[in-house]
Scaffold this motif. Structure first.
Motif, PDB file in Angstrom:
ATOM      1  N   THR A  19       0.845  -1.215  -0.113  1.00 52.32           N
ATOM      2  CA  THR A  19      -0.076   0.068  -0.059  1.00 52.32           C
ATOM      3  C   THR A  19       0.797   1.421  -0.062  1.00 52.32           C
ATOM      4  O   THR A  19       1.557   1.330   0.865  1.00 52.32           O
ATOM      5  CB  THR A  19      -0.879   0.084   1.394  1.00 52.32           C
ATOM      6  N   LEU A  53      -3.982   9.760   2.445  1.00 48.44           N
ATOM      7  CA  LEU A  53      -5.250   9.708   2.383  1.00 48.44           C
ATOM      8  C   LEU A  53      -5.911   9.464   3.797  1.00 48.44           C
ATOM      9  O   LEU A  53      -6.669   8.495   4.088  1.00 48.44           O
ATOM     10  CB  LEU A  53      -5.742   8.444   1.557  1.00 48.44           C
ATOM     11  N   LEU A  54      -5.544  10.480   4.721  1.00 45.32           N
ATOM     12  CA  LEU A  54      -5.907  10.264   6.099  1.00 45.32           C
ATOM     13  C   LEU A  54      -7.582  10.935   6.372  1.00 45.32           C
ATOM     14  O   LEU A  54      -7.615  11.909   5.972  1.00 45.32           O
ATOM     15  CB  LEU A  54      -5.021  10.903   7.175  1.00 45.32           C
ATOM     16  N   TRP A 114     -15.423   4.528  -2.071  1.00 44.34           N
ATOM     17  CA  TRP A 114     -14.404   3.374  -1.803  1.00 44.34           C
ATOM     18  C   TRP A 114     -15.019   2.090  -1.682  1.00 44.34           C
ATOM     19  O   TRP A 114     -16.486   1.877  -1.442  1.00 44.34           O
ATOM     20  CB  TRP A 114     -14.079   3.843  -0.259  1.00 44.34           C
ATOM     21  N   TYR A 116      -5.560   3.360  -1.830  1.00 41.44           N
ATOM     22  CA  TYR A 116      -5.832   2.198  -0.804  1.00 41.44           C
ATOM     23  C   TYR A 116      -5.512   2.853   0.441  1.00 41.44           C
ATOM     24  O   TYR A 116      -4.642   3.802   0.686  1.00 41.44           O
ATOM     25  CB  TYR A 116      -4.700   1.248  -0.990  1.00 41.44           C
ATOM     26  N   LYS A 117      -6.348   2.612   1.334  1.00 40.06           N
ATOM     27  CA  LYS A 117      -6.190   3.038   2.623  1.00 40.06           C
ATOM     28  C   LYS A 117      -6.741   1.821   3.786  1.00 40.06           C
ATOM     29  O   LYS A 117      -7.905   1.328   3.255  1.00 40.06           O
ATOM     30  CB  LYS A 117      -6.755   4.499   2.974  1.00 40.06           C
ATOM     31  N   SER A 161      -0.876  -1.021   7.869  1.00 41.85           N
ATOM     32  CA  SER A 161      -2.026  -0.039   7.752  1.00 41.85           C
ATOM     33  C   SER A 161      -1.715   1.337   6.985  1.00 41.85           C
ATOM     34  O   SER A 161      -2.132   2.360   7.286  1.00 41.85           O
ATOM     35  CB  SER A 161      -2.889   0.164   8.982  1.00 41.85           C
ATOM     36  N   SER A 182      -1.273   3.936   3.606  1.00 42.11           N
ATOM     37  CA  SER A 182      -2.237   4.496   2.589  1.00 42.11           C
ATOM     38  C   SER A 182      -1.272   4.348   1.378  1.00 42.11           C
ATOM     39  O   SER A 182       0.062   4.599   1.178  1.00 42.11           O
ATOM     40  CB  SER A 182      -2.580   5.744   2.957  1.00 42.11           C
TER      41      SER A 182
END
Length: 174
Positions: free
Chosen positions: A10, A15-16, A35, A82-83, A104, A106
């Motif tokens: 990823t 993209l928080l 999404w 992707y996130k 985890s 992004s």
């Protein structure tokens, strides 16, 4: 994403977003914004492929979502973001030793017509590298920070850290 066979990977336009109050709300909210779930499959690699011993990877938390940002003229996916939370239990299948790798991060991934990929990443991603197939030695890594990764059509992975570090997971489960 093809979170690569190794989780799959990823990478970086940050993209928080805010965390919704419930999982149901999160799913509904993300879907409404375009999404969609991007689950990672369990995987296995034999001894010598990534580590000196056989390894099994299995998501224990997988809330990864993806959003198609653009397509090629033929309609195939060009850029995808992707996130989401992803924790992969990486296990040495000879000894049973395991480590829960938080992957985890992004990422924005560009899929090119020749089969190559460009990843822009923020945060941790699980990256597997074969013998003579990357800018880092053969292994299984948690790469964390801000970085890019180029994957050639033949699968060669070139990781360029702008800020961050790599964690050799084979050492953690040896």
């Amino acid at each position: 994403m093809r979170r690569t066979t190794l989780a799959t990977l990823t990478l970086a336009a940050v993209l928080l977003g805010t965390q919704p109050a419930s999982a149901e709300t999160a799913t509904e909210t993300e879907t409404a914004k375009g999404w969609e779930p991007a689950p990672s499959a369990p995987w296995d690699v034999g001894a010598g492929v990534r580590c000196d011993f056989p390894v099994h990877g299995e998501p224990v938390v997988d809330e990864v979502v993806r959003r198609v940002l653009s397509t090629h003229p033929d309609g195939s996916v060009r850029r995808v973001a992707y996130k989401g939370d992803l924790v992969v239990r990486v296990t040495n299948t000879e000894t049973g030793a395991s480590y829960d790798a938080d992957a985890s991060g992004s990422a924005v991934v560009e899929y090119r017509p020749d089969g190559s990929q460009h990843w822009a990443v923020h945060g941790p991603v699980l990256v597997g590298v074969g013998q003579d197939q990357g800018s880092v030695p053969r292994g299984l890594y948690l790469v964390d920070g801000v970085y890019t990764m180029e994957i050639s059509p033949a699968g060669y992975k070139s990781v360029r850290l702008l800020h961050g570090a790599t964690d050799a997971l084979c050492d953690r489960i040896d």
